[in-house]
Design a protein around this motif. Structure first.
Motif, PDB file in Angstrom:
ATOM      1  N   THR A  21     -31.753  23.148   7.083  1.00 14.20           N
ATOM      2  CA  THR A  21     -32.480  21.874   6.974  1.00 14.20           C
ATOM      3  C   THR A  21     -32.852  21.572   5.526  1.00 14.20           C
ATOM      4  OG1 THR A  21     -34.529  23.047   7.489  1.00 14.20           O
ATOM      5  CG2 THR A  21     -33.406  21.943   9.306  1.00 14.20           C
ATOM      6  N   SER A  25     -31.551  18.214   3.703  1.00 13.55           N
ATOM      7  CA  SER A  25     -32.453  17.214   3.125  1.00 13.55           C
ATOM      8  C   SER A  25     -32.108  16.892   1.682  1.00 13.55           C
ATOM      9  CB  SER A  25     -33.896  17.725   3.197  1.00 13.55           C
ATOM     10  OG  SER A  25     -34.049  18.883   2.402  1.00 13.55           O
ATOM     11  N   LYS A  35     -27.829  13.455   7.314  1.00 13.33           N
ATOM     12  CA  LYS A  35     -29.270  13.565   7.103  1.00 13.33           C
ATOM     13  C   LYS A  35     -30.067  12.926   8.233  1.00 13.33           C
ATOM     14  CE  LYS A  35     -30.880  12.935   2.961  1.00 13.33           C
ATOM     15  NZ  LYS A  35     -31.143  12.336   1.633  1.00 13.33           N
ATOM     16  N   LEU A  38     -32.203  14.902  10.727  1.00 20.79           N
ATOM     17  CA  LEU A  38     -33.570  15.321  10.434  1.00 20.79           C
ATOM     18  C   LEU A  38     -34.593  14.444  11.140  1.00 20.79           C
ATOM     19  CD1 LEU A  38     -33.217  16.057   6.616  1.00 20.79           C
ATOM     20  CD2 LEU A  38     -33.338  17.724   8.469  1.00 20.79           C
TER      21      LEU A  38
END
Length: 314
Positions: A21, A25, A35, A38
């Motif tokens: 993660t 990011s 992305k 997320l």
């Protein structure tokens, strides 16, 4: 080594997820589609952990195309950590899964979780995994969305109906519980035999005989409707011999009735009764009609009066 990896699988998977993660990011703006995962961190973590655990179980569960039982296992692409050797022990496939431009991240996550839950289940002990009908699962999810939308609409309609019933109940309760509304007021003589009236002057009937509901205001000479409904009003007025007077019955600024009294040979009295519909807050009063006439006779034997009452609530 294999047993150690399995014992530390959860902790290692959590560490890998944090690294993944963090790198995700930091992707460039051109990787917005990646992305976007997320935005659903809970789903992303579950899917990631399922994929991680699938690679270290015995036998391993991997994603590949055209796998057949007994085929050579690509140990360079996937670390097997198995006792069964370099051959594929069994394949498990999606049934007729097709991804297109309408496929969303939500659908992909559902595919992965559903596939992982089935292949990682105790069925593995029997060395058999049934095909997962993912398209049927998605259709059922879509059908449930339709049902949920229909239920939401029904709930909204029910709330609207409840609000309507509540208003109707409150209106009915007001009709049942309201106090009587009625008034009667005379024009006091104050020792004078007549009252001279100016142009468009409001007539103040100041001797209140009845005021049920307290809706008549004697100092203003007007009635203020406390409830919406049908009302009846009456005006009686007298004029002395050789004179005359014309009065209007007013609702707010509109004329709803009138009365004329006067005679050249006799004292004269006249009256007007009318029925009108009022909204709560409407005002009713008596007013001189322009400059027509000049005098109201107020001898004690003659009664100049203004009365009104509520007939029905609307």
């Amino acid at each position: 080594m294999k047993d150690c990896r399995k014992a530390l699988a959860t902790a290692a998977g959590q560490h890998l997820f944090e690294v993944y993660t963090k790198e995700l990011s930091q992707k460039s703006p051109t990787r917005d589609s990646a992305k976007s995962a997320l935005c659903v961190p809970a789903f992303l973590r579950e899917a990631f952990m399922l994929c991680w655990l699938m690679t270290i179980q015995d036998p391993p569960v991997v994603f590949d195309r055209l796998l057949q039982h007994g085929a050579k296992f690509n140990t360079e692409l996937y670390r097997s950590y198995t006792k069964s050797g370099p051959l594929v022990d069994f394949p498990a496939s999606f049934a007729n899964v097709k991804f297109n431009e309408h496929t969303t991240l939500f659908h992909i996550i559902i595919y992965i979780i559903a596939f992982g839950c089935v292949t990682a289940s105790p069925v593995l002990e029997s060395r058999f995994v049934a095909e997962v009908d993912i398209p049927d699962l998605v259709l059922r999810l879509d059908a449930n969305d339709v049902k949920l939308n229909a239920l939401t609409k029904n709930l909204s309609d029910t709330v609207g109906q409840l609000a309507t019933l509540t208003r109707s109940f409150n209106d009915l309760k007001a009709k049942v519980d309201h106090q009587p509304v009625a008034f009667k007021a005379h024009l006091a003589s104050s020792g004078n035999l007549y009252i001279t009236i100016g142009p468009n002057q409001r007539i103040i009937f100041d001797d209140v005989q009845l005021n049920l509901g307290n809706a008549y205001f004697q100092h203003l000479g007007g009635f203020l409707a406390p409830l919406s409904g049908t009302y009846m009003f009456s005006v009686s007025i007298c004029s002395r011999t050789g004179h005359y007077i014309v009065l209007n019955l007013m609702k707010n600024n509109n004329r709803i009735g009138g009365v004329l009294a006067g005679d050249n040979a006799l004292d004269d009295c006249s009256s007007e009764t009318t029925v009108t519909q009022l909204n709560a807050g409407d005002q009713v009063y008596v007013q001189h009609h322009g400059i027509d006439g000049d005098m109201i006779f107020v001898h004690q034997n003659y009664i100049n009066s203004f009365t009104g009452s509520l007939l029905q609530i609307l």
